[in-house]
Motif scaffolding. Structure first.
Motif, PDB file in Angstrom:
ATOM      1  N   GLU A 133      -7.398   8.777  -4.746  1.00 18.87           N
ATOM      2  CA  GLU A 133      -8.009   8.216  -3.342  1.00 18.87           C
ATOM      3  C   GLU A 133      -7.572   6.908  -2.986  1.00 18.87           C
ATOM      4  N   VAL A 134      -6.922   6.551  -1.732  1.00 15.01           N
ATOM      5  CA  VAL A 134      -6.541   5.461  -1.224  1.00 15.01           C
ATOM      6  C   VAL A 134      -7.122   5.122  -0.120  1.00 15.01           C
ATOM      7  N   GLU A 135      -7.473   3.699  -0.231  1.00 15.59           N
ATOM      8  CA  GLU A 135      -8.159   3.024   0.969  1.00 15.59           C
ATOM      9  C   GLU A 135      -7.392   1.973   1.463  1.00 15.59           C
ATOM     10  N   GLY A 136      -7.360   1.553   2.809  1.00 17.32           N
ATOM     11  CA  GLY A 136      -6.524   0.529   3.128  1.00 17.32           C
ATOM     12  C   GLY A 136      -6.951  -0.379   4.197  1.00 17.32           C
ATOM     13  N   ILE A 137      -6.528  -1.428   4.475  1.00 17.67           N
ATOM     14  CA  ILE A 137      -6.816  -2.533   5.324  1.00 17.67           C
ATOM     15  C   ILE A 137      -5.446  -2.740   6.192  1.00 17.67           C
ATOM     16  N   PHE A 138      -5.566  -2.700   7.343  1.00 15.25           N
ATOM     17  CA  PHE A 138      -4.384  -2.792   8.218  1.00 15.25           C
ATOM     18  C   PHE A 138      -4.531  -3.814   9.451  1.00 15.25           C
TER      19      PHE A 138
END
Length: 160
Positions: free
Chosen positions: A150-155
């Motif tokens: 599972e991967v979360e991100g901030i953009f």
């Protein structure tokens, strides 16, 4: 007309199909705060749904290459969420700020960075320097639906 980022994805044979999947619980897929988009954890499945989910424990059921392929799919799903957050205009994406990758693996597994490289490498391949980011890669004793990664991100994005 597709923008620059979507043209690059098309060159790579990647299509961000339809609206991204809805959350499986009581949360939202992303939050836009000013020029930042915080994308909830994405799991490795295609738009076809849970039947396409990549499941298993890396280092037990899957090797590192299969785990990295799962992380790559998570990154594609992150981009789909960013596109939605940008009202369909992915060219509003300024940069990837940070990823956090969770790898479903046994306690003795130590190659989380190699697995999460699947997501990082995809973002740099698509976005060039805009895709370079800070990152954490950790093991988890289990992940939703038994998925591998599972991967979360901030953009960071441009205002509308």
């Amino acid at each position: 007309m597709a923008g620059i980022i979507e043209a690059r994805l098309a060159e790579m044979g990647i299509e961000l199909a339809g609206p991204p999947p809805a959350p499986a619980a009581n949360y939202v897929p992303y939050v836009v705060a000013g020029d930042m988009v915080f994308v909830s954890g994405q799991i490795p499945m295609t738009a076809a749904g849970l039947d396409t989910l990549i499941k298993g424990r890396v280092g037990v059921d899957l090797d590192i290459a299969a785990g990295a392929a799962a992380a790559r799919l998570c990154a594609i799903n992150l981009l789909a969420q960013v596109k939605s957050a940008c009202g369909g205009d992915l060219d509003r994406l300024v940069r990837v700020v940070k990823l956090t990758g969770f790898v479903n693996a046994p306690p003795e597994f130590g190659d989380q960075p190699k697995v999460v490289n699947g997501a990082s490498d995809l973002l740099v391949e698509v976005l060039g320097d805009k895709g370079r980011h800070s990152r954490s890669a950790v093991s988890a004793g289990g992940l939703p639906f038994g998925c591998a990664v599972e991967v979360e991100g901030i953009f960071q994005i441009l205002p509308a």
